[in-house]
Every structure is written in structure tokens, then in C-alpha cells.
Design a protein around this motif. Structure first.
Motif, PDB file in Angstrom:
ATOM      1  N   TYR A   1       0.801  -1.217   0.000  1.00  0.00           N
ATOM      2  CA  TYR A   1       0.000   0.000   0.000  1.00  0.00           C
ATOM      3  C   TYR A   1       0.841   1.278   0.000  1.00  0.00           C
ATOM      4  CZ  TYR A   1       0.935   0.093   5.043  1.00  0.00           C
ATOM      5  OH  TYR A   1       1.560   0.119   6.267  1.00  0.00           O
ATOM      6  N   ALA A   2       2.156   1.156   0.110  1.00  0.00           N
ATOM      7  CA  ALA A   2       3.003   2.351   0.092  1.00  0.00           C
ATOM      8  C   ALA A   2       4.412   1.974  -0.357  1.00  0.00           C
ATOM      9  CB  ALA A   2       3.066   3.000   1.482  1.00  0.00           C
ATOM     10  N   ASN A   3       5.044   2.905  -1.076  1.00  0.00           N
ATOM     11  CA  ASN A   3       6.406   2.675  -1.554  1.00  0.00           C
ATOM     12  C   ASN A   3       7.134   4.005  -1.633  1.00  0.00           C
ATOM     13  OD1 ASN A   3       8.757   2.189  -3.119  1.00  0.00           O
ATOM     14  ND2 ASN A   3       7.589   2.424  -5.006  1.00  0.00           N
ATOM     15  N   ARG A   4       8.248   4.085  -0.938  1.00  0.00           N
ATOM     16  CA  ARG A   4       9.110   5.270  -1.031  1.00  0.00           C
ATOM     17  C   ARG A   4      10.538   4.753  -1.174  1.00  0.00           C
ATOM     18  NH1 ARG A   4       8.804  10.298  -2.989  1.00  0.00           N
ATOM     19  NH2 ARG A   4      10.169  11.746  -1.877  1.00  0.00           N
ATOM     20  N   LEU A   5      10.860   4.318  -2.403  1.00  0.00           N
ATOM     21  CA  LEU A   5      12.158   3.722  -2.693  1.00  0.00           C
ATOM     22  C   LEU A   5      12.692   4.271  -4.006  1.00  0.00           C
ATOM     23  CD1 LEU A   5      11.330  -0.021  -1.934  1.00  0.00           C
ATOM     24  CD2 LEU A   5      12.883   1.404  -0.610  1.00  0.00           C
ATOM     25  N   PRO A   6      14.016   4.281  -4.173  1.00  0.00           N
ATOM     26  CA  PRO A   6      14.572   4.648  -5.479  1.00  0.00           C
ATOM     27  C   PRO A   6      14.132   3.635  -6.537  1.00  0.00           C
ATOM     28  CG  PRO A   6      16.272   4.653  -3.771  1.00  0.00           C
ATOM     29  CD  PRO A   6      15.059   4.012  -3.170  1.00  0.00           C
ATOM     30  N   GLU A   7      13.982   4.099  -7.767  1.00  0.00           N
ATOM     31  CA  GLU A   7      13.622   3.191  -8.854  1.00  0.00           C
ATOM     32  C   GLU A   7      14.746   2.225  -9.176  1.00  0.00           C
ATOM     33  OE1 GLU A   7      10.769   2.629 -10.490  1.00  0.00           O
ATOM     34  OE2 GLU A   7       9.860   3.958  -9.004  1.00  0.00           O
ATOM     35  N   ASP A   8      15.990   2.657  -8.944  1.00  0.00           N
ATOM     36  CA  ASP A   8      17.145   1.820  -9.264  1.00  0.00           C
ATOM     37  C   ASP A   8      17.936   1.518  -7.992  1.00  0.00           C
ATOM     38  OD1 ASP A   8      19.219   0.446 -10.422  1.00  0.00           O
ATOM     39  OD2 ASP A   8      20.036   2.158 -11.537  1.00  0.00           O
ATOM     40  N   LEU A   9      17.972   0.239  -7.635  1.00  0.00           N
ATOM     41  CA  LEU A   9      18.730  -0.198  -6.459  1.00  0.00           C
ATOM     42  C   LEU A   9      19.938  -1.040  -6.852  1.00  0.00           C
ATOM     43  CD1 LEU A   9      15.781  -1.191  -4.094  1.00  0.00           C
ATOM     44  CD2 LEU A   9      17.286   0.795  -3.854  1.00  0.00           C
ATOM     45  N   THR A  10      20.338  -0.935  -8.095  1.00  0.00           N
ATOM     46  CA  THR A  10      21.479  -1.710  -8.575  1.00  0.00           C
ATOM     47  C   THR A  10      22.730  -1.382  -7.760  1.00  0.00           C
ATOM     48  OG1 THR A  10      20.563  -1.703 -10.815  1.00  0.00           O
ATOM     49  CG2 THR A  10      22.895  -2.254 -10.592  1.00  0.00           C
ATOM     50  N   GLY A  11      23.395  -2.420  -7.269  1.00  0.00           N
ATOM     51  CA  GLY A  11      24.630  -2.231  -6.523  1.00  0.00           C
ATOM     52  C   GLY A  11      24.433  -1.826  -5.075  1.00  0.00           C
ATOM     53  N   ARG A  12      23.178  -1.693  -4.629  1.00  0.00           N
ATOM     54  CA  ARG A  12      22.928  -1.278  -3.247  1.00  0.00           C
ATOM     55  C   ARG A  12      22.808  -2.508  -2.351  1.00  0.00           C
ATOM     56  NH1 ARG A  12      20.839   4.135  -3.570  1.00  0.00           N
ATOM     57  NH2 ARG A  12      21.007   4.224  -1.312  1.00  0.00           N
ATOM     58  N   GLN A  13      23.437  -2.457  -1.191  1.00  0.00           N
ATOM     59  CA  GLN A  13      23.199  -3.448  -0.152  1.00  0.00           C
ATOM     60  C   GLN A  13      21.974  -2.993   0.632  1.00  0.00           C
ATOM     61  OE1 GLN A  13      27.495  -3.316   1.207  1.00  0.00           O
ATOM     62  NE2 GLN A  13      27.115  -5.506   1.484  1.00  0.00           N
ATOM     63  N   CYS A  14      20.937  -3.833   0.660  1.00  0.00           N
ATOM     64  CA  CYS A  14      19.654  -3.446   1.242  1.00  0.00           C
ATOM     65  C   CYS A  14      19.374  -4.237   2.517  1.00  0.00           C
ATOM     66  CB  CYS A  14      18.531  -3.683   0.238  1.00  0.00           C
ATOM     67  SG  CYS A  14      18.665  -2.677  -1.261  1.00  0.00           S
ATOM     68  N   PHE A  15      18.782  -3.552   3.493  1.00  0.00           N
ATOM     69  CA  PHE A  15      18.452  -4.155   4.780  1.00  0.00           C
ATOM     70  C   PHE A  15      16.967  -3.952   5.045  1.00  0.00           C
ATOM     71  CE2 PHE A  15      22.901  -3.118   4.796  1.00  0.00           C
ATOM     72  CZ  PHE A  15      23.492  -4.210   5.398  1.00  0.00           C
ATOM     73  N   LEU A  16      16.223  -5.062   5.080  1.00  0.00           N
ATOM     74  CA  LEU A  16      14.795  -5.027   5.356  1.00  0.00           C
ATOM     75  C   LEU A  16      14.548  -5.189   6.855  1.00  0.00           C
ATOM     76  CD1 LEU A  16      13.388  -7.232   2.451  1.00  0.00           C
ATOM     77  CD2 LEU A  16      12.816  -4.830   2.869  1.00  0.00           C
TER      78      LEU A  16
END
Length: 212
Positions: free
Chosen positions: A113-128
Motif C-alpha cells: 500500500y506504500a512505496n518510497r524507494l529509489p527506482e534503481d537499487l542496482t549495486g545497493r546493499q539493502c536491509f529489510l
């Protein structure tokens, strides 16, 4: 998938107080933040760094600093917000995105129901960030959501996990994603309502109160 369960007496102590139904919301929030900071130390063990020449008061040297692009921390709303402060205390230079997901209590389907993320996460280390890894559906959906934007290195930080949720991650996650899970404990099972047993109840309600 790589699973790391924290094994430390401080974690066990804090987790016991967290589980207690008589622990008030203000203490619950503090404990969640403290536990996440302890988890973050382990979760960030493989952060990418680059050389950085500096001068100490004694002599020049080459140290390390976090590589670009900066890591992305993504709390899953709303309960994941309660983990954000503990994560950013350890990694204040990380960028923060937000992902709103909830479970339909009747069908157990995941609704975004909501998204505030960059369109391109290539090369990013992500932590959920999400306190409870119960059925695993939310975490699978969130990880694939990040992967669709190019993320290939994703670490989930949860307070508690159920065996059923971990099994679903093994089965349903795209194997091309470098996926890791850091938890304080793996509990016994899920009950008929998909709550973790013994668990700690509804993390969002205990953090922020019940919303009808």
C-alpha cells in the motif's frame, strides 16, 4: 539463504522482557531498538568498504569507509518503523526507504500500500526491517520488490522467526538474490492464526497501540 541467530546472554535477557505481556509500550520500543542495534552489528559484517587515506595526529595511514552507493535501510510499515532507530544508530550514513505491506488476515495474501524507494537499487546493499518473520509472505514479497529494482544483496533483520516462514523463504525466494536473515530467536511454530508461538504478540500493536 544464510541464517544467523544471535547467541548472547544480553539478547536472551532483553528478548525475555520483550515477550512479557506486562511490558509497557515505552519499554517495548526501547528494547526493540536495543536488540536491532545488536543485530545490526552482525548484519553489517559484510558491508562493502573502500580505502580512505587520512592523517592521524601521528602519521598518514589508509583506513576504510563505506563504499558508494550507500546502503539502503528499508523498514516495512508499520512495525518496521520501530526498528529504524536501532539500525541507524549503528549506520547513520545509510539511506532510508519505506515499504508499506500488510497481511490480509483472512487470505494471508500480502498487500502493498506504500512505496518510497529509489527506482534503481542496482549495486545497493539493502536491509529489510520487520520484527516478525511469521509466514514469510511479507518478506518474500518485499525482497522480490527490491530485486525488481535491481537489488541483489538483501539482508532481513527480524526479532523473531517461525520455522514455517524460514522454510517458505528457502522455497520461494529467487536463488539469484544473495539473501541473509538475522534474528534474535527462531520460535516453535505458527498457531492457527499465523502468529508466532510463543512469540510476543502483535509487534505493531505493542509498539504503537491497537488501531481498529
Amino acid at each position: 539463504m544464510e541464517l544467523h541467530v544471535l547467541d548472547h546472554p544480553l539478547v536472551e535477557h532483553k528478548l525475555t522482557v520483550l515477550r512479557d505481556k506486562n511490558t509497557p509500550s515505552n519499554i517495548f520500543r526501547e528494547l526493540v531498538s536495543e536488540l536491532v542495534t545488536l543485530e545490526a552489528y552482525e548484519a553489517t559484517r559484510k558491508l562493502e568498504v573502500t580505502d580512505k587515506p587520512i592523517e592521524t595526529p601521528i602519521c598518514p595511514m589508509t583506513g576504510k569507509h563505506l563504499a558508494e552507493p550507500r546502503p539502503m535501510v528499508v523498514p516495512i510499515l508499520r512495525a518496521g518503523l520501530g526498528m529504524l532507530d536501532g539500525m541507524t544508530k549503528l549506520m547513520p550514513t545509510a539511506e532510508v526507504g519505506f515499504l508499506g505491506m500488510k497481511r490480509d488476515e483472512s487470505t494471508l495474501d500480502i498487500i502493498t500500500y506504500a512505496n518510497r524507494l529509489p527506482e534503481d537499487l542496482t549495486g545497493r546493499q539493502c536491509f529489510l526491517l520487520d520484527p516478525m518473520l511469521a509466514t514469510g509472505g511479507t518478506l518474500v514479497a518485499a525482497t522480490h520488490y527490491l530485486a525488481e529494482r535491481g537489488a541483489k544483496d538483501v539482508t532481513a533483520i527480524n526479532i523473531l522467526a517461525a520455522p514455517e516462514g524460514l522454510k517458505r523463504l528457502e522455497q520461494d525466494l529467487d536463488p539469484s538474490i544473495d539473501f541473509k536473515v538475522v534474528v534474535c530467536a527462531v520460535d516453535e511454530k505458527l498457531d492457527e492464526h499465523a502468529y508466532i508461538v510463543p512469540g510476543l504478540g502483535d509487534a505493531g500493536d505493542r509498539l504503537y497501540g491497537v488501531i481498529d
